[in-house]
Design an enzyme around this catalytic site. Structure first.
Site, PDB file in Angstrom:
ATOM      1  N   HIS A  91    -119.202 -17.142 -60.103  1.00  0.00           N
ATOM      2  CA  HIS A  91    -120.561 -17.083 -59.567  1.00  0.00           C
ATOM      3  C   HIS A  91    -121.448 -16.177 -60.425  1.00  0.00           C
ATOM      4  CE1 HIS A  91    -123.934 -17.406 -56.933  1.00  0.00           C
ATOM      5  NE2 HIS A  91    -124.103 -16.106 -57.124  1.00  0.00           N
ATOM      6  N   ASP A  95    -124.881 -17.222 -62.172  1.00  0.00           N
ATOM      7  CA  ASP A  95    -126.123 -16.442 -62.152  1.00  0.00           C
ATOM      8  C   ASP A  95    -126.682 -16.286 -63.565  1.00  0.00           C
ATOM      9  OD1 ASP A  95    -126.169 -16.011 -59.399  1.00  0.00           O
ATOM     10  OD2 ASP A  95    -125.411 -13.952 -59.525  1.00  0.00           O
ATOM     11  N   HIS A 118    -128.828  -9.873 -62.728  1.00  0.00           N
ATOM     12  CA  HIS A 118    -130.100 -10.541 -63.012  1.00  0.00           C
ATOM     13  C   HIS A 118    -131.043  -9.683 -63.853  1.00  0.00           C
ATOM     14  CE1 HIS A 118    -129.150 -13.954 -60.522  1.00  0.00           C
ATOM     15  NE2 HIS A 118    -128.951 -13.190 -59.466  1.00  0.00           N
TER      16      HIS A 118
END
Length: 158
Positions: A91, A95, A118
């Site tokens: 995951h 991202d 992020h």
């Protein structure tokens, strides 16, 4: 890094019993895997205390055990467990793919993240775009010229 396709590697580190039992490194060559089957199904994850804080702040209202993994102090709370042995790290790689695509173009190259998120990924994309000597825009006149990671993608409207 230069690569004749699109590849994402990622490493995570969490001091928690669940992460000690799962894979913490992944390398995904998108010319060799199915994005939809092998990557996109990796759910986001969070810890119970973070989920409770988000709910108290009115956030994460669409989140549930159907679309996210929740971890308490010792275990995964989702009854069915993980979809993949490497779902947590996969995951984080997913991202990163989304963060990299914020450049506005598909990338030909390799990315490896170590405990990034992020904000750091966004800083990387901004720094890359600001340094015109670090990249070049390429076009392909024939589908057969495309790297395998892009050959089956529909990159332009018909």
């Amino acid at each position: 890094a230069p690569f004749a396709g699109f590849k994402v590697g990622f490493t995570i580190e969490f001091r928690h019993p669940v992460f000690e039992q799962s894979e913490t490194t992944v390398d995904i060559d998108f010319g060799e895997v199915s994005f939809a089957k092998d990557v996109a199904r990796a759910r986001t994850f969070g810890f119970t205390q973070d989920v409770e804080a988000m709910r108290n702040a009115g956030l994460g209202r669409g989140g549930s055990l159907d679309n996210a993994i929740v971890v308490d102090d010792f275990r995964v709370l989702n009854a069915e467990g993980l979809r993949f042995d490497d779902e947590f790290v996969k995951h984080k790689a997913l991202d990163a793919v989304g963060d990299l695509y914020l450049s506005g173009h598909p990338l030909i190259g390799a990315f490896h993240g170590h405990k990034s998120g992020h904000a750091l990924n966004n800083q990387l994309v901004r720094a890359l775009l600001e340094d015109a000597s670090a990249w070049e825009e390429v076009t392909f006149s024939e589908t057969g010229e495309l790297p395998a990671a892009f050959a089956n993608m529909r990159l332009h409207p018909a």
